[in-house]
Motif scaffolding. Structure first.
Motif, PDB file in Angstrom:
ATOM      1  N   ALA A   1      86.213 117.192  29.035  1.00  0.00           N
ATOM      2  CA  ALA A   1      87.432 117.889  28.647  1.00  0.00           C
ATOM      3  C   ALA A   1      87.190 119.383  28.444  1.00  0.00           C
ATOM      4  N   GLU A   2      85.990 119.737  27.955  1.00  0.00           N
ATOM      5  CA  GLU A   2      85.690 121.138  27.674  1.00  0.00           C
ATOM      6  C   GLU A   2      84.985 121.856  28.818  1.00  0.00           C
ATOM      7  N   GLY A   3      84.508 121.116  29.814  1.00  0.00           N
ATOM      8  CA  GLY A   3      83.806 121.736  30.932  1.00  0.00           C
ATOM      9  C   GLY A   3      82.393 122.167  30.586  1.00  0.00           C
ATOM     10  N   PHE A   4      81.754 122.901  31.494  1.00  0.00           N
ATOM     11  CA  PHE A   4      80.373 123.313  31.353  1.00  0.00           C
ATOM     12  C   PHE A   4      80.226 124.801  31.664  1.00  0.00           C
ATOM     13  N   ASP A   5      79.252 125.457  31.006  1.00  0.00           N
ATOM     14  CA  ASP A   5      78.917 126.816  31.423  1.00  0.00           C
ATOM     15  C   ASP A   5      77.838 126.744  32.502  1.00  0.00           C
ATOM     16  N   TYR A   6      77.412 127.900  33.024  1.00  0.00           N
ATOM     17  CA  TYR A   6      76.496 127.896  34.171  1.00  0.00           C
ATOM     18  C   TYR A   6      75.139 127.286  33.832  1.00  0.00           C
ATOM     19  N   ASP A   7      74.615 127.585  32.652  1.00  0.00           N
ATOM     20  CA  ASP A   7      73.335 126.994  32.254  1.00  0.00           C
ATOM     21  C   ASP A   7      73.440 125.478  32.198  1.00  0.00           C
TER      22      ASP A   7
END
Length: 379
Positions: free
Chosen positions: A119-125
């Motif tokens: 639901a919150e997604g991911f950052d690049y790392d």
């Protein structure tokens, strides 16, 4: 603009070079492209064009990586290490709840889990870390009942299938790819780029659309399926950018199995040539039975893709290749790359471009290039 085409083609394959030259000449901005083709045991096309792209240049190939990852899965199924019709939870006990416990490995690999993102997604790392993605998705509620529909798991399918591989073998999908495919065949397609090759890496370049393409893109975004921004990690703040993802140093270093591969067209074609036994006379990685299994339709009866809206485009982890033939299998990549193998014609095809093509996915030039290749191969 004028961009020179370099490289060679075997006798009789000149029409493919002519098609490649025509495409490059028609581009407003250099595509920074490479094309390689194997046919029945030899490389017959080896071309490249660009201001900063050579024969050995390496760059992000996006979802072409999924083909490499699922070639590992196919080999493990062929060996009997993975049972495709066994529940995922038999290998990964934490993968349960909301119907996940009933999902088979086959259904997972065919993008049917419903776990296209959190639901919150991911950052690049985080997108670079398959183990972290898998851990979070194991407890995520699916966006549809697993096994009842399918949708493109753009950033996460390699993490999910990779976790099953790790539970079954004790090895990561990246380690097994390196050991069984990349190193034995000397392929410059990496899931985790070694520092020694950083000097050959060049960044993916942004698309430069025309005003007409910008308008078309805005119209397409307005009518896209509801889950498309979720699957492509555009629902978080800030939304993910594909160019930034591919060029991120942690993505290059770890090689996430969904879209983090770094390579060249020579390597993409070489991998598919190795799969079907048209690489320098060496035995095929896949038996004819396994090749047929990965190519056949998985999920056509479930309707269109809930993420992209496409119909009947998945085999077993690979994308089907209707323009080539029912026995062909491969995968495209966001900037415009394409790779496939066709056991019938004995063709293995690899195409990369560093500058994004509009609107993304397999670039339009792959159509006429593939047609030219197949015409010669069948001729």
């Amino acid at each position: 603009m004028t961009v020179d085409v370099s490289g060679t083609v075997a006798a009789g394959w000149e029409p493919v070079r002519e098609e490649f030259e025509a495409f490059v000449a028609a581009e407003r901005i250099s595509p920074e492209a490479q094309l390689a083709v194997h046919h029945r045991g030899r490389r017959v096309v080896d071309l490249w064009a660009g201001e900063d792209t050579g024969a050995d240049t390496l760059s992000g190939v996006f979802s072409v990586t999924k083909g490499a990852a699922h070639l590992v899965v196919a080999l493990l199924a062929q060996d009997g290490v993975l049972e495709l019709d066994r529940p995922v939870s038999a290998y990964w006990p934490e993968f349960t709840g909301d119907g996940k416990e009933r999902l088979t490995v086959r259904q997972l690999v065919a993008h049917q889990s419903g776990l296209v993102n959190t639901a919150e997604g991911f950052d690049y790392d985080e997108l670079a870390d398959d183990a972290l993605i898998a851990e979070r998705l194991a407890g995520q509620r699916p966006y549809w009942e697993p096994g009842t529909a399918y949708g493109y798991h753009a950033y996460v399918i390699g993490a999910l299938t990779g976790e099953v591989v790790r539970r079954a073998t004790g090895r990561s999908i990246q380690e097994l790819y390196e050991e069984r495919i990349r190193t034995p065949f000397g392929l410059d397609l990496y899931m985790g780029l070694p520092e020694a090759h950083e000097g050959r890496w060049r960044p993916v370049l942004e698309m430069v659309p025309t005003p007409e393409q910008e308008a078309e893109g805005a119209e397409g975004a307005a009518t896209a399926p509801e889950l498309l921004p979720v699957a492509f990690n555009l629902h978080c703040d800030p939304p993910a950018d594909l160019v930034a993802f591919a060029n991120h140093p942690r993505v290059r270093a770890l090689g996430p199995a969904s879209a983090g591969g770094i390579g060249s067209a020579r390597a993409v074609a070489g991998m598919y040539a190795a799969a079907i036994g048209v690489l320098d006379g060496r035995p095929a990685l896949l038996t004819a039975r396994t090749a047929a299994e990965v190519a056949r339709s998985h999920g056509a009866e479930l309707g269109p893709d809930l993420v992209t809206g496409e119909a009947d485009h998945f085999g077993l982890g690979f994308k089907r290749q209707p323009a080539v033939g029912p026995e062909a299998f491969g995968h495209s990549g966001a900037a415009g790359a394409q790779g496939f193998a066709d056991p019938v014609t004995g063709v293995a095809y690899g195409y990369t471009r560093r500058r994004f093509a509009f609107p993304g996915g397999a670039a339009g030039e792959n159509g006429p290039l593939t047609a030219a290749v197949l015409k010669v191969a069948r001729g």
